[in-house]
Write an enzyme that holds these catalytic residues in place. Structure first.
Site, short mmCIF file in Angstrom:
data_model
loop_
_atom_site.label_atom_id
_atom_site.label_comp_id
_atom_site.label_asym_id
_atom_site.label_seq_id
_atom_site.Cartn_x
_atom_site.Cartn_y
_atom_site.Cartn_z
N THR A 53 0.82 -1.21 0.00
CA THR A 53 0.00 0.00 0.00
C THR A 53 0.85 1.26 0.00
O THR A 53 0.40 2.33 -0.41
CB THR A 53 -0.95 -0.02 1.21
OG1 THR A 53 -1.77 -1.20 1.14
CG2 THR A 53 -1.85 1.19 1.25
N TYR A 142 6.40 -11.46 4.93
CA TYR A 142 5.23 -10.87 4.28
C TYR A 142 4.96 -11.69 3.02
O TYR A 142 5.69 -11.62 2.05
CB TYR A 142 5.52 -9.40 3.96
CG TYR A 142 4.45 -8.66 3.19
CD1 TYR A 142 3.15 -9.13 3.06
CD2 TYR A 142 4.75 -7.44 2.57
CE1 TYR A 142 2.18 -8.44 2.36
CE2 TYR A 142 3.79 -6.73 1.86
CZ TYR A 142 2.52 -7.24 1.76
OH TYR A 142 1.56 -6.54 1.05
N LYS A 171 2.80 -12.07 7.87
CA LYS A 171 1.61 -11.40 7.35
C LYS A 171 1.17 -12.18 6.12
O LYS A 171 1.89 -12.25 5.12
CB LYS A 171 1.91 -9.94 6.98
CG LYS A 171 0.74 -9.23 6.30
CD LYS A 171 1.13 -7.87 5.77
CE LYS A 171 0.01 -7.26 4.94
NZ LYS A 171 0.39 -5.96 4.34
#
Length: 306
Positions: A53, A142, A171
């Site tokens: 993001t 991640y 994550k």
């Protein structure tokens, strides 16, 4: 860095803030710090920076490191700070991770190396290298196969978790919910697992998840934080209500590639000075804006403080 010594305390809604740019494309550090303050004031339980993001692949190493230092100073020890420090280059990953450790980050969020499509053994070696280089810094993998073209297998996560004390969590940004369960089953409940898929944030908590790193927190931080808090308090009806009320805003984020729609909303709200995204992304097209406006109207009450 008070959370670094006890990463199990890093829980709840970790907001993955966008990186605001000026209209000319420069990093807007003042705007970024305003967003961090907004997130903390809204009740987010932690801050992440430089995940998907945040458009890290469109930034230079110096820009990423500069932002990490500025955000770390702004946060202090108010909430945990988990900057994204990975890239597709090992030397760059190590350089940014070193900067995060020096800045006082509580953990490093390290994306699986993208484009090269490494094997599981290669992924193990990659994360093992990071863990050995920074033994005093918690490392969180991640996993986002939709962007990296590689999926870190539950068995590889388990191997890393058993071999390195500072490999503490992952994550998971995969829509394969079975994958979440297999990761936790492989490692045990002490592995910290955050969801990066918005509509799997609440379901993950039922499996023993730690929380979520949800892009929708950019535009509805209080609602996302309250969803976690309601679940933890045993108020499952409130948690489920917020989950379903967030649906339109989740859909809004992905009308076109994230984070362009989120930046458009934040700009409309006056929270950032420009909705600029760096190439290869573009701002929302005229064709997309009616859909974005419609979804914002449906879920807009959650973009205000609750």
């Amino acid at each position: 860095m008070k959370f670094r010594s006890d990463p199990a305390t890093i829980r709840g809604s970790i907001a993955p803030v966008v990186t605001p740019f000026t209209d000319s494309g420069d990093v807007d550090l003042d705007g970024l710090l305003d967003l961090v303050r907004f997130q903390i004031e809204s009740g987010s339980h932690g801050i992440s920076l430089g995940g998907s993001t945040g458009e890290p692949s469109a930034q230079s190493t110096a820009e990423r490191i500069g932002a990490i230092h500025e955000v770390a100073r702004e946060i202090g020890d108010r909430v945990p700070f988990l900057p994204g420090t990975g890239s597709h280059k090992l030397a760059e990953t190590l350089e940014i991770t070193a900067a995060a450790q020096e800045a006082g980050a509580d953990a490093a969020l390290v994306i699986t190396p993208y484009y090269a499509r490494p094997t599981q053994e290669a992924l193990y070696v990659w994360y093992a290298t990071v863990c050995r280089e920074f033994p005093d810094l918690p490392v969180i993998a991640y996993n986002v196969p939709s962007r990296t073209a590689v999926d870190i297998a539950p068995e590889t996560v388990g191997r890393l978790f058993r071999d390195f004390d500072n490999f503490v969590g992952i994550k998971e940004t995969t829509k394969d919910f079975e994958h979440f369960s297999r990761v936790i089953h492989e490692c045990g409940r002490s592995l910290l697992v955050w969801s990066g898929i918005e509509l799997l944030c609440l379901p993950l908590l039922a499996l023993g998840g730690t929380g979520f790193v949800s892009a929708v927190a950019n535009i509805a931080p209080r609602a996302v934080a309250r969803m976690y808090e309601a679940w933890e308090a045993g108020d499952f009806e409130t948690a489920r209500d917020l989950h379903y009320r967030l649906h339109p805003l989740v859909d809004l984020l992905f009308v076109e590639t994230n984070p362009a729609p989120a930046k458009w909303v934040l700009h409309q709200q006056g929270r950032i000075a420009s909705a600029h995204v760096r190439a290869p992304l573009i701002p929302p097209t005229e064709a997309a804006l009616p859909r974005i406006r419609h979804l914002l109207e449906q879920g807009g009450d959650l973009t205000r403080q609750l």
